[in-house]
Design an enzyme around this catalytic site. Structure first.
Site, PDB file in Angstrom:
ATOM      1  N   PHE A   1      38.847   4.856  73.420  1.00  0.00           N
ATOM      2  CA  PHE A   1      38.093   4.861  72.172  1.00  0.00           C
ATOM      3  C   PHE A   1      39.043   4.884  70.991  1.00  0.00           C
ATOM      4  O   PHE A   1      40.033   5.627  70.980  1.00  0.00           O
ATOM      5  CB  PHE A   1      37.165   6.078  72.149  1.00  0.00           C
ATOM      6  CG  PHE A   1      36.450   6.314  70.838  1.00  0.00           C
ATOM      7  CD1 PHE A   1      35.629   5.340  70.292  1.00  0.00           C
ATOM      8  CD2 PHE A   1      36.597   7.508  70.152  1.00  0.00           C
ATOM      9  CE1 PHE A   1      34.966   5.552  69.098  1.00  0.00           C
ATOM     10  CE2 PHE A   1      35.942   7.733  68.962  1.00  0.00           C
ATOM     11  CZ  PHE A   1      35.123   6.756  68.429  1.00  0.00           C
ATOM     12  N   CYS A   2      38.756   4.056  69.979  1.00  0.00           N
ATOM     13  CA  CYS A   2      39.457   4.063  68.695  1.00  0.00           C
ATOM     14  C   CYS A   2      40.968   3.919  68.905  1.00  0.00           C
ATOM     15  O   CYS A   2      41.421   2.990  69.557  1.00  0.00           O
ATOM     16  CB  CYS A   2      39.087   5.341  67.923  1.00  0.00           C
ATOM     17  SG  CYS A   2      39.607   5.349  66.196  1.00  0.00           S
ATOM     18  N   LEU A   3      41.748   4.836  68.356  1.00  0.00           N
ATOM     19  CA  LEU A   3      43.201   4.790  68.480  1.00  0.00           C
ATOM     20  C   LEU A   3      43.635   4.804  69.940  1.00  0.00           C
ATOM     21  O   LEU A   3      44.660   4.218  70.299  1.00  0.00           O
ATOM     22  CB  LEU A   3      43.812   5.972  67.728  1.00  0.00           C
ATOM     23  CG  LEU A   3      45.296   6.247  67.884  1.00  0.00           C
ATOM     24  CD1 LEU A   3      46.122   5.052  67.456  1.00  0.00           C
ATOM     25  CD2 LEU A   3      45.695   7.484  67.086  1.00  0.00           C
TER      26      LEU A   3
ATOM     27  N   ILE B   1      36.790   0.630  73.139  1.00  0.00           N
ATOM     28  CA  ILE B   1      35.588   0.907  72.357  1.00  0.00           C
ATOM     29  C   ILE B   1      35.988   1.225  70.916  1.00  0.00           C
ATOM     30  O   ILE B   1      36.730   2.183  70.667  1.00  0.00           O
ATOM     31  CB  ILE B   1      34.806   2.102  72.941  1.00  0.00           C
ATOM     32  CG1 ILE B   1      34.565   1.919  74.434  1.00  0.00           C
ATOM     33  CG2 ILE B   1      33.491   2.299  72.199  1.00  0.00           C
ATOM     34  CD1 ILE B   1      34.015   3.159  75.126  1.00  0.00           C
TER      35      ILE B   1
END
Length: 582
Positions: free
Chosen positions: A319-321, A348
Site C-alpha cells: 500500500f502507498c509508499l 494499492i
C-alpha cells in the site's frame, strides 16, 4: 416562568459550570507546560513568501488576462445579487459536505452566504491561474496556499455563520463555545498543533479490539517484525501472501476491527498471510535509507516467508509508499536473477511515476528539501506529529476544519473510528530514508526518467520487472492521484492488470464485501490516457477484494496445501514494534 424554561436555564448553568472548571484546569496545565524550543523547521518559511512575491509579479505580467478575469467577476456578482434571495431549486444544491445541513439550502441568509463564498472561491482560483509560475513546484505551492486560505475562511468555520453552531449555542447558552475554548487551550499547550483529539485514544486496544487477528511474530531484526497469521481453514493456497506497509503509519490499517479486517478476510479465504510491521525508528536508525528498507526489509521478509511456508514463491501486496518500495525490490531481484522468488505483486494506491503529484508537488521544492534535511540532521528522523500535520494540511477540510467545528465550536466528541485511530497512530521516518527517497526518487522522478537510482549497487529499472502486477488505484485518492497510478503502470515490463476502486486513499482499501460499498471499475483496454481508460471501463458494484482474490487464484498454481501454523513464535501478534511510541 415555566418548568421547561427553568430546566433549560439550570441545564445551561450546569454546562457553564463545567466549562469554566475545564477552562481553569486547561489554563493551569498550560502554565505548567514548558515552552518548546523550535530550532529548525521541516520547511522553509522564506520560500513561502518568495512564492507569494513571485505570484504577485506574475500577475503583473498578464494585465490583459487579469482584466478579463476581473470583468467576468463583475458580471458574475451582478448576476448573483440580482437573484440572491430568490428560491433555488434543489438541483442547484452544491455537492460540498461542509454545507450538508438543510439550513444552507432552505434559509435565504445561509444560502446566500454559502453561494457568495463558493463564487468568490471560484474567482480567486481564476486569479491564481493567471499568474505565470516559474516551475511546477511554485505552481503547486500557489495552488496549495490558495486552497489553505479559502478553506480557512469558509463560513462553516465561524460560530455566527454556521447554522449548526448557532443552534448548539442557543441550546447550551453558549457553554459549547466555552468548552471549546478549554479544548483549544489544552491542544495548544500540548505543543502538537490544534485539534489533536480527533478520536478517543481509549476506544480501541491493539491486540484485543483492533489489530486482533490471531497470529505470531516469527522473525524480527532492527527494521521490522514479521507476523504470520493463524490459519482459519484446513488447507490453504500454495502461494503465501506477504504485505508491505508504508512507513508513515503502522501496518494494521489492513487489520482493523474484525468486520473490516482485510487480514482476517484473506485468512478466511484460505490464504497464508505474512505482514511486515516496521519498527518506529529513533536516533539509532538515522542512517537507514531506501536501500536498507528494501534489502534488509522487503527482500529479507520474502526469504523468511518462503522459508517458513515452504513455498518457492510468494505473492506480494502493498500500500502507498510500501508499493513504491516493492517496485524497487522487484527491479533489484530481477537484476540479481532472483525474480522467481515472487509470483505476483499487488500495488494499492502506489506511485512509481511522480510526474503528477498534485498538491504534494508543493513540498518537492528545493528550498523545502534543504530545510527538511537540516531539520532531519538535527534530530535524526521526522516525527509522526509533523507527518500528520502535513497530511492534515493537504486534506484540511476533512482533517483540520471539520475537527475545529466539532471540537471547538460544537463541543461534540468524535465517534470512535478504527480508521481514525490508526491514522493518528503514526510513525517516524529516518533521516537517511527521507533524504534518499526525496532526492533520489521524487525530485528527479528517477523510476520513470532512469536517472541512475541504485540499491545495493544495482541500478533500478522497472522495465526489467516481468512479474505480473495487479495495480489498484482509488478514484478519490488525495495522496496518490489515480491517473498518476495508472501512468506508473506503463513503466513495468510485464503484464499489468489495472483496477480503479471507489472512495479515497484509506477508506477505498478497507472495503469488505459485506459492506457492499464504493464499487470499482475494470477494463482490459490499455489506452495511453487514464481518462480514456475510465471512459471505456465497466463499473462493478461492491468491493474489489473478491476480484483480487480471483486474480491471485488465476495467477497461482491452484494447489492447496495443509494449513500452515506459525512456528518458533517470538510473541503474539500484533507484536511489540507496533506499540513503540517513544
Amino acid at each position: 416562568m415555566t418548568n421547561s424554561t427553568t430546566d433549560t436555564m439550570q441545564g445551561a448553568a450546569a454546562l457553564w459550570q463545567d466549562a469554566l472548571a475545564n477552562i481553569s484546569h486547561a489554563l493551569t496545565e498550560a502554565a505548567r507546560a514548558p515552552i518548546p524550543a523550535v530550532t529548525t523547521r521541516p520547511y522553509d518559511p522564506l520560500a513561502l513568501f518568495q512564492t507569494m512575491s513571485d505570484f504577485a509579479t506574475g500577475l503583473g505580467r498578464n494585465p490583459q488576462q487579469l482584466l478579463e478575469v476581473q470583468l467576468q467577476a463583475a458580471r458574475e456578482w451582478g448576476d448573483f445579487w440580482s437573484s440572491a434571495f430568490l428560491p433555488k431549486p434543489e438541483a442547484e444544491k452544491p455537492r460540498d459536505r461542509r454545507f450538508a445541513s438543510p439550513e444552507w439550502q432552505d434559509n435565504p441568509y445561509y444560502r446566500t452566504l454559502r453561494d457568495a463564498y463558493l463564487l468568490a472561491s471560484k474567482q480567486i482560483r481564476s486569479v491564481a491561474s493567471v499568474a505565470e509560475k516559474n516551475d511546477t513546484a511554485n505552481a503547486a505551492m500557489i495552488d496549495f496556499l490558495t486552497d489553505q486560505y479559502l478553506n480557512a475562511i469558509a463560513p462553516t468555520n465561524f460560530a455566527m455563520t454556521n447554522p449548526d453552531v448557532v443552534k448548539r449555542t442557543v441550546e447550551t447558552g453558549g457553554a459549547n463555545l466555552a468548552q471549546g475554548f478549554a479544548h483549544l487551550i489544552e491542544d495548544v499547550a500540548e505543543g502538537k498543533g490544534i485539534v489533536r483529539r480527533r478520536s478517543d485514544s481509549q476506544a480501541f486496544e491493539k491486540g484485543k479490539t483492533i489489530a486482533a487477528t490471531p497470529g505470531s511474530v516469527v522473525f524480527q531484526n532492527d527494521l521490522f517484525q514479521l507476523i504470520q497469521y493463524d490459519p482459519a481453514t484446513k488447507d490453504v493456497a500454495a502461494e503465501p501472501l506477504l504485505y508491505v506497509p508504508p512507513l508513515v503509519n503502522k501496518f494494521y490499517m489492513i487489520d482493523l476491527q474484525p468486520r473490516s479486517s482485510l487480514v482476517k478476510w484473506l485468512v478466511d479465504q484460505g490464504r497464508t498471510v505474512f505482514v511486515i510491521s516496521w519498527i518506529n525508528p529513533d536516533e539509532r536508525h538515522r542512517d537507514m535509507g531506501v536501500e536498507q528498507y528494501v534489502l534488509d526489509g522487503i527482500v529479507e521478509a520474502i526469504g523468511q516467508a518462503r522459508q517458513r511456508s515452504g513455498a518457492d514463491k510468494v505473492d506480494l501486496f502493498s500500500f502507498c509508499l510500501g508499493g513504491t518500495l516493492v517496485s524497487v525490490a522487484l527491479a533489484w531481484l530481477a537484476a540479481k536473477g532472483r525474480a522467481d522468488e515472487v509470483n505476483t505483486a499487488t500495488l494499492i494506491g502506489s506511485m512509481v511515476d511522480f510526474a503528477d503529484m498534485r498538491d504534494w508537488a508543493a513540498f518537492v521544492h528545493e528550498a523545502h528539501l534543504d530545510a527538511l534535511e537540516g531539520h532531519l540532521e538535527r534530530q535524526g528522523f521526522i516525527d509522526s506529529t509533523e507527518l500528520q500535520q502535513l497530511f492534515a494540511a493537504v486534506r484540511s477540510n476533512d482533517l483540520i476544519w471539520s475537527s475545529v467545528i466539532n471540537h471547538y465550536l460544537l463541543d461534540k466528541a468524535a465517534p470512535p473510528s478504527d480508521l481514525l485511530y490508526w491514522f493518528e497512530d503514526g510513525a517516524r521516518i529516518p533521516h537517511a530514508f527521507l533524504k534518499s527517497y526525496n532526492r533520489g526518487l521524487l525530485a528527479s522522478n528517477a523510476l520513470k526518467e532512469k536517472t541512475g537510482f541504485a540499491v545495493g549497487g544495482v541500478e533500478i529499472d522497472l522495465a526489467a520487472v516481468k512479474t505480473p502486477i495487479f495495480l489498484i488505484a482509488l478514484k478519490d485518492d488525495h495522496v496518490s492521484a489515480w491517473s498518476a497510478v495508472y501512468d506508473g503502470g506503463k513503466l513495468f515490463g510485464g503484464p499489468v492488470t489495472f483496477v480503479l476502486g471507489g472512495s479515497g486513499h484509506n477508506a477505498g482499501v478497507i472495503n469488505p464485501p459485506t459492506a457492499n460499498k464504493h464499487g470499482y471499475w475494470t477494463s482490459d483496454a490499455k489506452p495511453e490516457g487514464a481518462q480514456d481508460w475510465l471512459a471505456g471501463a465497466t463499473r462493478n458494484e461492491g468491493s474489489w477484494w473478491p476480484a483480487w482474490d480471483k486474480w491471485l487464484a488465476d495467477h497461482g498454481t491452484a494447489k492447496r496445501v495443509p494449513a500452515r501454523t506459525p512456528a518458533d513464535a517470538i510473541e503474539p501478534a500484533p507484536g511489540s514494534y507496533v506499540s513503540i511510541t517513544h
